[in-house]
Design an enzyme around this catalytic site. Structure first.
Site, PDB file in Angstrom:
ATOM      1  N   ARG A  58       0.815  -1.222   0.000  1.00 36.22           N
ATOM      2  CA  ARG A  58       0.000   0.000   0.000  1.00 36.22           C
ATOM      3  C   ARG A  58       0.846   1.269   0.000  1.00 36.22           C
ATOM      4  O   ARG A  58       0.360   2.340  -0.359  1.00 36.22           O
ATOM      5  CB  ARG A  58      -0.980  -0.040   1.177  1.00 36.22           C
ATOM      6  CG  ARG A  58      -2.155  -0.971   0.899  1.00 36.22           C
ATOM      7  CD  ARG A  58      -3.042  -1.094   2.107  1.00 36.22           C
ATOM      8  NE  ARG A  58      -2.678  -2.206   2.962  1.00 36.22           N
ATOM      9  CZ  ARG A  58      -2.971  -2.279   4.247  1.00 36.22           C
ATOM     10  NH1 ARG A  58      -3.600  -1.298   4.845  1.00 36.22           N
ATOM     11  NH2 ARG A  58      -2.617  -3.344   4.949  1.00 36.22           N
ATOM     12  N   GLU A  95       1.201  -4.322  13.298  1.00 36.52           N
ATOM     13  CA  GLU A  95       0.036  -4.433  14.189  1.00 36.52           C
ATOM     14  C   GLU A  95      -0.498  -5.856  14.238  1.00 36.52           C
ATOM     15  O   GLU A  95      -0.954  -6.310  15.272  1.00 36.52           O
ATOM     16  CB  GLU A  95      -1.093  -3.446  13.773  1.00 36.52           C
ATOM     17  CG  GLU A  95      -2.149  -3.300  14.865  1.00 36.52           C
ATOM     18  CD  GLU A  95      -3.370  -2.466  14.458  1.00 36.52           C
ATOM     19  OE1 GLU A  95      -3.518  -2.113  13.285  1.00 36.52           O
ATOM     20  OE2 GLU A  95      -4.179  -2.183  15.360  1.00 36.52           O
TER      21      GLU A  95
HETATM   22  O1  LIG Z   1       2.661   0.598  11.604  1.00 33.31           O
HETATM   23  P1  LIG Z   1       2.574  -0.886  11.428  1.00 33.31           P
HETATM   24  O2  LIG Z   1       2.039  -1.592  12.648  1.00 33.31           O
HETATM   25  O3  LIG Z   1       3.863  -1.470  10.952  1.00 33.31           O
HETATM   26  O4  LIG Z   1       1.466  -1.187  10.321  1.00 33.31           O
HETATM   27  C1  LIG Z   1       1.314  -0.426   9.150  1.00 33.31           C
HETATM   28  C2  LIG Z   1       1.624  -1.217   7.927  1.00 33.31           C
HETATM   29  O5  LIG Z   1       0.727  -2.338   7.799  1.00 33.31           O
HETATM   30  C3  LIG Z   1       0.184  -2.352   6.492  1.00 33.31           C
HETATM   31  O6  LIG Z   1       0.959  -3.066   5.592  1.00 33.31           O
HETATM   32  P2  LIG Z   1       0.974  -4.656   5.464  1.00 33.31           P
HETATM   33  O7  LIG Z   1       2.259  -5.161   6.041  1.00 33.31           O
HETATM   34  O8  LIG Z   1      -0.308  -5.227   5.978  1.00 33.31           O
HETATM   35  O9  LIG Z   1       1.140  -4.906   3.921  1.00 33.31           O
HETATM   36  P3  LIG Z   1       0.321  -4.547   2.601  1.00 33.31           P
HETATM   37  O10 LIG Z   1       0.611  -3.089   2.336  1.00 33.31           O
HETATM   38  O11 LIG Z   1       0.955  -5.428   1.619  1.00 33.31           O
HETATM   39  O12 LIG Z   1      -1.145  -4.797   2.832  1.00 33.31           O
HETATM   40  C4  LIG Z   1       0.149  -0.894   6.102  1.00 33.31           C
HETATM   41  O13 LIG Z   1       0.071  -0.715   4.702  1.00 33.31           O
HETATM   42  C5  LIG Z   1       1.423  -0.354   6.683  1.00 33.31           C
HETATM   43  O14 LIG Z   1       2.538  -0.530   5.817  1.00 33.31           O
HETATM   44  N1  LIG Z   2      -5.684  -1.239  11.522  1.00 32.77           N
HETATM   45  C1  LIG Z   2      -5.158  -1.288  10.290  1.00 32.77           C
HETATM   46  N2  LIG Z   2      -5.923  -1.023   9.200  1.00 32.77           N
HETATM   47  C2  LIG Z   2      -5.390  -1.066   7.962  1.00 32.77           C
HETATM   48  N3  LIG Z   2      -4.119  -1.372   7.728  1.00 32.77           N
HETATM   49  C3  LIG Z   2      -3.325  -1.644   8.772  1.00 32.77           C
HETATM   50  N4  LIG Z   2      -2.018  -1.947   8.862  1.00 32.77           N
HETATM   51  C4  LIG Z   2      -1.712  -2.124  10.151  1.00 32.77           C
HETATM   52  N5  LIG Z   2      -2.769  -1.925  10.935  1.00 32.77           N
HETATM   53  C5  LIG Z   2      -3.796  -1.620  10.086  1.00 32.77           C
END
Ligand SMILES: O=P(O)(O)OC[C@H]1O[C@H](OP(=O)(O)OP(=O)(O)O)[C@H](O)[C@@H]1O
Ligand SMILES: Nc1ncnc2[nH]cnc12
Length: 170
Positions: A58, A95
Protein backbone atom coordinates in the site's frame (compact mmCIF):
# COMPACT_ATOMS: atom_id res chain seq x y z
CA UNK A 1 -12.39 17.43 3.17
CA UNK A 2 -13.84 14.72 5.40
CA UNK A 3 -11.83 11.79 4.05
CA UNK A 4 -13.13 9.43 6.73
CA UNK A 5 -16.45 9.06 4.93
CA UNK A 6 -14.55 7.32 2.12
CA UNK A 7 -12.63 4.90 4.33
CA UNK A 8 -14.33 1.60 5.08
CA UNK A 9 -13.72 0.44 8.65
CA UNK A 10 -13.90 -3.33 9.13
CA UNK A 11 -13.96 -4.68 12.69
CA UNK A 12 -11.96 -7.78 13.59
CA UNK A 13 -9.96 -7.99 10.35
CA UNK A 14 -7.51 -9.62 9.77
CA UNK A 15 -7.79 -10.85 13.36
CA UNK A 16 -10.02 -10.23 16.41
CA UNK A 17 -9.46 -6.82 17.99
CA UNK A 18 -8.07 -5.12 14.87
CA UNK A 19 -10.18 -2.33 13.35
CA UNK A 20 -9.06 -2.40 9.72
CA UNK A 21 -9.01 0.89 7.81
CA UNK A 22 -9.70 -0.04 4.18
CA UNK A 23 -8.48 2.60 1.72
CA UNK A 24 -9.77 0.85 -1.41
CA UNK A 25 -13.06 2.72 -1.01
CA UNK A 26 -11.19 6.03 -1.11
CA UNK A 27 -8.89 5.09 -3.97
CA UNK A 28 -11.70 4.05 -6.29
CA UNK A 29 -13.03 7.62 -6.20
CA UNK A 30 -10.66 9.36 -8.61
CA UNK A 31 -11.32 12.91 -7.44
CA UNK A 32 -10.89 12.02 -3.78
CA UNK A 33 -7.74 9.96 -4.36
CA UNK A 34 -6.20 12.85 -6.30
CA UNK A 35 -7.23 15.39 -3.66
CA UNK A 36 -5.64 13.27 -0.93
CA UNK A 37 -2.35 12.97 -2.85
CA UNK A 38 -2.41 16.72 -3.59
CA UNK A 39 -2.96 17.48 0.11
CA UNK A 40 -0.12 15.19 1.12
CA UNK A 41 2.10 16.95 -1.41
CA UNK A 42 1.21 20.31 0.16
CA UNK A 43 1.96 18.92 3.65
CA UNK A 44 5.53 18.00 2.66
CA UNK A 45 6.18 21.02 0.46
CA UNK A 46 8.65 22.55 2.95
CA UNK A 47 10.85 19.45 3.00
CA UNK A 48 13.81 18.94 0.72
CA UNK A 49 13.05 15.67 -1.07
CA UNK A 50 15.18 13.93 -3.70
CA UNK A 51 13.41 10.59 -3.65
CA UNK A 52 10.37 8.83 -2.20
CA UNK A 53 10.55 5.32 -0.76
CA UNK A 54 7.39 3.33 -0.05
CA UNK A 55 6.88 -0.11 1.52
CA UNK A 56 5.01 -2.82 -0.37
CA UNK A 57 2.14 -2.90 -1.15
CA UNK A 58 0.00 0.00 0.00
CA UNK A 59 3.02 2.29 0.29
CA UNK A 60 3.24 2.06 -3.50
CA UNK A 61 -0.24 3.51 -4.09
CA UNK A 62 0.60 6.54 -1.95
CA UNK A 63 4.32 6.90 -2.61
CA UNK A 64 4.34 6.55 -6.40
CA UNK A 65 1.67 9.22 -7.17
CA UNK A 66 3.26 11.51 -4.58
CA UNK A 67 6.63 11.07 -6.32
CA UNK A 68 4.99 11.87 -9.65
CA UNK A 69 3.35 14.98 -8.18
CA UNK A 70 6.67 16.17 -6.72
CA UNK A 71 8.67 15.25 -9.82
CA UNK A 72 11.07 12.98 -7.91
CA UNK A 73 11.92 9.30 -8.23
CA UNK A 74 10.28 6.42 -6.37
CA UNK A 75 12.03 3.40 -4.86
CA UNK A 76 10.17 0.34 -3.61
CA UNK A 77 10.78 -1.16 -0.19
CA UNK A 78 9.70 -4.74 -0.84
CA UNK A 79 8.84 -7.82 1.16
CA UNK A 80 11.73 -10.28 1.31
CA UNK A 81 12.58 -12.31 -1.80
CA UNK A 82 10.96 -10.04 -4.41
CA UNK A 83 13.72 -7.66 -5.52
CA UNK A 84 15.97 -9.06 -8.26
CA UNK A 85 19.21 -7.20 -7.46
CA UNK A 86 21.50 -7.23 -4.41
CA UNK A 87 19.54 -6.27 -1.30
CA UNK A 88 19.74 -5.43 2.38
CA UNK A 89 16.93 -6.84 4.55
CA UNK A 90 15.52 -6.22 8.03
CA UNK A 91 12.81 -8.05 10.00
CA UNK A 92 10.05 -6.27 11.91
CA UNK A 93 6.71 -6.63 13.75
CA UNK A 94 3.52 -4.82 12.70
CA UNK A 95 0.04 -4.43 14.19
CA UNK A 96 -1.01 -7.92 13.07
CA UNK A 97 2.09 -10.02 12.46
CA UNK A 98 5.74 -9.98 11.46
CA UNK A 99 7.58 -9.68 8.15
CA UNK A 100 10.86 -8.77 6.46
CA UNK A 101 11.52 -5.77 4.20
CA UNK A 102 14.24 -5.31 1.60
CA UNK A 103 15.77 -2.60 -0.55
CA UNK A 104 18.20 -2.72 -3.43
CA UNK A 105 21.69 -1.79 -2.21
CA UNK A 106 22.00 0.79 -4.97
CA UNK A 107 18.47 2.28 -4.57
CA UNK A 108 19.72 5.43 -2.86
CA UNK A 109 22.81 7.55 -3.38
CA UNK A 110 24.46 8.45 -0.06
CA UNK A 111 23.25 11.86 1.11
CA UNK A 112 19.99 11.81 -0.86
CA UNK A 113 16.99 13.21 1.03
CA UNK A 114 14.34 10.51 1.17
CA UNK A 115 10.68 10.91 2.11
CA UNK A 116 9.10 7.62 3.22
CA UNK A 117 5.43 7.31 2.26
CA UNK A 118 2.80 4.76 3.28
CA UNK A 119 -0.97 4.48 3.54
CA UNK A 120 -1.10 4.00 7.28
CA UNK A 121 0.95 4.41 10.47
CA UNK A 122 -0.13 1.87 13.10
CA UNK A 123 2.50 0.56 15.57
CA UNK A 124 5.27 2.09 13.46
CA UNK A 125 7.14 -1.20 12.90
CA UNK A 126 6.97 -0.96 9.11
CA UNK A 127 8.16 2.62 8.98
CA UNK A 128 10.84 2.27 11.66
CA UNK A 129 12.25 -0.57 9.56
CA UNK A 130 11.95 1.49 6.38
CA UNK A 131 13.81 4.35 8.11
CA UNK A 132 16.53 1.94 9.19
CA UNK A 133 16.95 0.53 5.66
CA UNK A 134 17.14 4.02 4.11
CA UNK A 135 19.75 5.07 6.68
CA UNK A 136 21.77 1.86 6.20
CA UNK A 137 22.04 2.87 2.53
CA UNK A 138 23.32 6.33 3.46
CA UNK A 139 20.07 8.19 2.81
CA UNK A 140 18.90 11.12 4.91
CA UNK A 141 15.28 10.61 6.05
CA UNK A 142 13.60 13.92 5.19
CA UNK A 143 10.29 12.79 6.69
CA UNK A 144 7.50 10.22 6.65
CA UNK A 145 4.05 10.90 5.14
CA UNK A 146 0.89 8.89 5.70
CA UNK A 147 -2.67 8.99 4.49
CA UNK A 148 -3.83 7.62 7.88
CA UNK A 149 -2.39 7.59 11.39
CA UNK A 150 -3.82 5.40 14.16
CA UNK A 151 -2.84 7.75 16.99
CA UNK A 152 -3.73 5.40 19.86
CA UNK A 153 -1.06 2.93 18.69
CA UNK A 154 1.57 5.65 19.11
CA UNK A 155 3.66 4.70 16.09
CA UNK A 156 5.39 8.09 16.36
CA UNK A 157 7.18 6.82 19.47
CA UNK A 158 9.19 4.51 17.19
CA UNK A 159 10.09 7.50 14.98
CA UNK A 160 11.44 10.03 17.51
CA UNK A 161 13.77 11.76 15.06
CA UNK A 162 11.50 11.68 11.99
CA UNK A 163 9.32 14.53 10.70
CA UNK A 164 5.91 12.76 10.51
CA UNK A 165 2.91 14.10 8.52
CA UNK A 166 -0.49 12.44 8.25
CA UNK A 167 -3.70 13.49 6.58
CA UNK A 168 -6.32 11.51 8.53
CA UNK A 169 -6.12 10.63 12.22
CA UNK A 170 -8.12 7.97 14.08
O1 LIG B 1 2.66 0.60 11.60
P1 LIG B 1 2.57 -0.89 11.43
O2 LIG B 1 2.04 -1.59 12.65
O3 LIG B 1 3.86 -1.47 10.95
O4 LIG B 1 1.47 -1.19 10.32
C1 LIG B 1 1.31 -0.43 9.15
C2 LIG B 1 1.62 -1.22 7.93
O5 LIG B 1 0.73 -2.34 7.80
C3 LIG B 1 0.18 -2.35 6.49
O6 LIG B 1 0.96 -3.07 5.59
P2 LIG B 1 0.97 -4.66 5.46
O7 LIG B 1 2.26 -5.16 6.04
O8 LIG B 1 -0.31 -5.23 5.98
O9 LIG B 1 1.14 -4.91 3.92
P3 LIG B 1 0.32 -4.55 2.60
O10 LIG B 1 0.61 -3.09 2.34
O11 LIG B 1 0.95 -5.43 1.62
O12 LIG B 1 -1.15 -4.80 2.83
C4 LIG B 1 0.15 -0.89 6.10
O13 LIG B 1 0.07 -0.71 4.70
C5 LIG B 1 1.42 -0.35 6.68
O14 LIG B 1 2.54 -0.53 5.82
N1 LIG C 1 -5.68 -1.24 11.52
C1 LIG C 1 -5.16 -1.29 10.29
N2 LIG C 1 -5.92 -1.02 9.20
C2 LIG C 1 -5.39 -1.07 7.96
N3 LIG C 1 -4.12 -1.37 7.73
C3 LIG C 1 -3.33 -1.64 8.77
N4 LIG C 1 -2.02 -1.95 8.86
C4 LIG C 1 -1.71 -2.12 10.15
N5 LIG C 1 -2.77 -1.92 10.93
C5 LIG C 1 -3.80 -1.62 10.09
Amino acid sequence: MDYKQYIRVIPDFPQPGISFKDITTLMNQGEIYRKAIDELRAMVSDLKIDLIAGPEARGFVIGAPLAYALGVGFVPIRKSGKLPGETIETGYDLEYGADKLAMHKDAIKPGQNVLIADDLLATGGTIATSVSLVRQLGGNVAGAAFLIELAELNGRAKLPDVNVSSLITY
